[in-house]
Design a protein around this motif. Structure first.
Motif, short mmCIF file in Angstrom:
data_model
loop_
_atom_site.label_atom_id
_atom_site.label_comp_id
_atom_site.label_asym_id
_atom_site.label_seq_id
_atom_site.Cartn_x
_atom_site.Cartn_y
_atom_site.Cartn_z
N ILE A 135 0.85 -1.18 0.00
CA ILE A 135 0.00 0.00 0.00
C ILE A 135 0.89 1.23 0.00
CG2 ILE A 135 -1.72 1.30 1.30
CD1 ILE A 135 -2.76 -1.41 2.31
N THR A 136 0.62 2.12 -0.95
CA THR A 136 1.35 3.38 -1.05
C THR A 136 0.41 4.50 -0.63
OG1 THR A 136 2.66 2.50 -2.87
CG2 THR A 136 2.67 4.89 -2.58
N LYS A 137 0.89 5.33 0.29
CA LYS A 137 0.08 6.44 0.76
C LYS A 137 0.94 7.67 0.89
CE LYS A 137 0.53 5.14 5.59
NZ LYS A 137 0.94 3.80 5.77
N GLY A 138 0.30 8.83 1.02
CA GLY A 138 0.99 10.09 1.16
C GLY A 138 0.72 11.00 -0.02
N LYS A 139 1.32 12.16 0.02
CA LYS A 139 1.15 13.13 -1.06
C LYS A 139 2.34 13.05 -1.99
CE LYS A 139 -1.80 16.00 1.68
NZ LYS A 139 -2.02 17.21 2.40
N ARG A 140 2.14 13.56 -3.18
CA ARG A 140 3.19 13.53 -4.21
C ARG A 140 4.51 14.06 -3.65
NH1 ARG A 140 2.66 12.70 -9.66
NH2 ARG A 140 0.41 12.74 -9.40
N GLY A 141 5.55 13.31 -3.85
CA GLY A 141 6.86 13.69 -3.34
C GLY A 141 7.15 13.13 -1.96
N LYS A 142 6.13 12.73 -1.23
CA LYS A 142 6.30 12.18 0.12
C LYS A 142 5.55 10.85 0.25
CE LYS A 142 7.89 15.90 2.62
NZ LYS A 142 8.70 16.02 3.76
N LEU A 143 5.66 10.01 -0.75
CA LEU A 143 4.97 8.73 -0.73
C LEU A 143 5.73 7.72 0.12
CD1 LEU A 143 3.96 8.30 -4.47
CD2 LEU A 143 2.54 9.07 -2.59
N THR A 144 4.99 6.93 0.89
CA THR A 144 5.58 5.82 1.63
C THR A 144 4.81 4.56 1.27
OG1 THR A 144 4.16 6.17 3.55
CG2 THR A 144 6.28 7.28 3.57
N THR A 145 5.51 3.44 1.28
CA THR A 145 4.91 2.16 0.93
C THR A 145 5.18 1.18 2.05
OG1 THR A 145 5.22 2.56 -1.42
CG2 THR A 145 4.88 0.29 -0.76
N HIS A 146 4.17 0.39 2.39
CA HIS A 146 4.38 -0.70 3.34
C HIS A 146 3.73 -1.97 2.80
CE1 HIS A 146 0.35 0.54 4.77
NE2 HIS A 146 0.22 -0.72 5.10
N ALA A 147 4.27 -3.09 3.24
CA ALA A 147 3.77 -4.39 2.80
C ALA A 147 2.90 -4.99 3.90
CB ALA A 147 4.93 -5.32 2.47
N GLU A 148 1.80 -5.60 3.50
CA GLU A 148 0.88 -6.25 4.43
C GLU A 148 0.64 -7.68 4.02
OE1 GLU A 148 -2.06 -2.56 5.71
OE2 GLU A 148 -2.88 -4.22 4.54
N ARG A 149 0.36 -8.50 5.01
CA ARG A 149 -0.08 -9.87 4.80
C ARG A 149 -1.46 -9.97 5.43
NH1 ARG A 149 3.58 -12.81 7.78
NH2 ARG A 149 5.13 -12.32 6.22
N THR A 150 -2.49 -10.24 4.63
CA THR A 150 -3.86 -10.30 5.11
C THR A 150 -4.36 -11.74 5.08
OG1 THR A 150 -4.23 -8.10 4.18
CG2 THR A 150 -6.17 -9.34 4.83
N TYR A 151 -4.87 -12.20 6.21
CA TYR A 151 -5.42 -13.55 6.32
C TYR A 151 -6.93 -13.46 6.16
CZ TYR A 151 -0.83 -14.55 8.21
OH TYR A 151 0.53 -14.69 8.36
N LEU A 152 -7.47 -14.24 5.23
CA LEU A 152 -8.91 -14.22 4.95
C LEU A 152 -9.53 -15.59 5.16
CD1 LEU A 152 -7.95 -12.37 1.87
CD2 LEU A 152 -9.82 -11.45 3.18
N LYS A 153 -10.83 -15.59 5.42
CA LYS A 153 -11.58 -16.81 5.61
C LYS A 153 -12.93 -16.65 4.94
CE LYS A 153 -13.58 -19.53 9.31
NZ LYS A 153 -13.73 -19.68 10.74
#
Length: 136
Positions: free
Chosen positions: A71-89
């Motif tokens: 997921i990438t969030k933030g405003k242009r020039g200050k974007l940060t990305t993090h990785a997630e692992r989602t468990y679904l059922k």
């Protein structure tokens, strides 16, 4: 397909639709989510993009799944990305979220260039994984 619920949850979060976000959680965990608190925390965040990097089906008749996403969030020039692992059922003919793990926060280009393994742990080269998400 379990990937669709991840994309729909991202859209609901970006649009502020906390009722859908709450309904996408398994019934036994819904009481843990306070929609007003979540809305207040997300009010000033700008969500840019989501990328599903890997899907694993588990369990009897593939009733469980693990989705790896960035997921990438933030405003242009200050974007940060993090990785997630989602468990679904599967619950009542729909995919529901059981748990989410933040795998890697603030993914940055690794030293050594684009051809090194990605720091998110996907096993792909950086340029084909997180590098594509951040640079696009």
């Amino acid at each position: 397909m379990p990937e669709q619920i991840i994309l729909a949850r991202f859209a609901a979060m970006a649009l502020g639709d906390m009722e859908f976000f709450r309904e996408s959680i398994v019934r036994r965990h819904r009481h843990m989510l306070n929609a007003d608190d979540l809305t207040a925390r997300l009010k000033h965040r700008v969500f840019h993009s989501i990328k599903i990097t890997h899907v694993e089906h588990k369990g009897f008749l593939h009733s469980n799944a693990i989705i790896h996403s960035q997921i990438t969030k933030g405003k242009r020039g200050k974007l940060t990305t993090h990785a997630e692992r989602t468990y679904l059922k599967r619950e009542y003919r729909a995919w529901r979220v059981v748990e989410i793990d933040i795998v890697e926060t603030d993914i940055r280009p690794p030293k050594g260039g684009n051809n090194v393994p990605c720091p998110c742990g996907s096993g792909s080269k950086y340029k084909h994984c997180c590098g594509r998400c951040i640079l696009s």
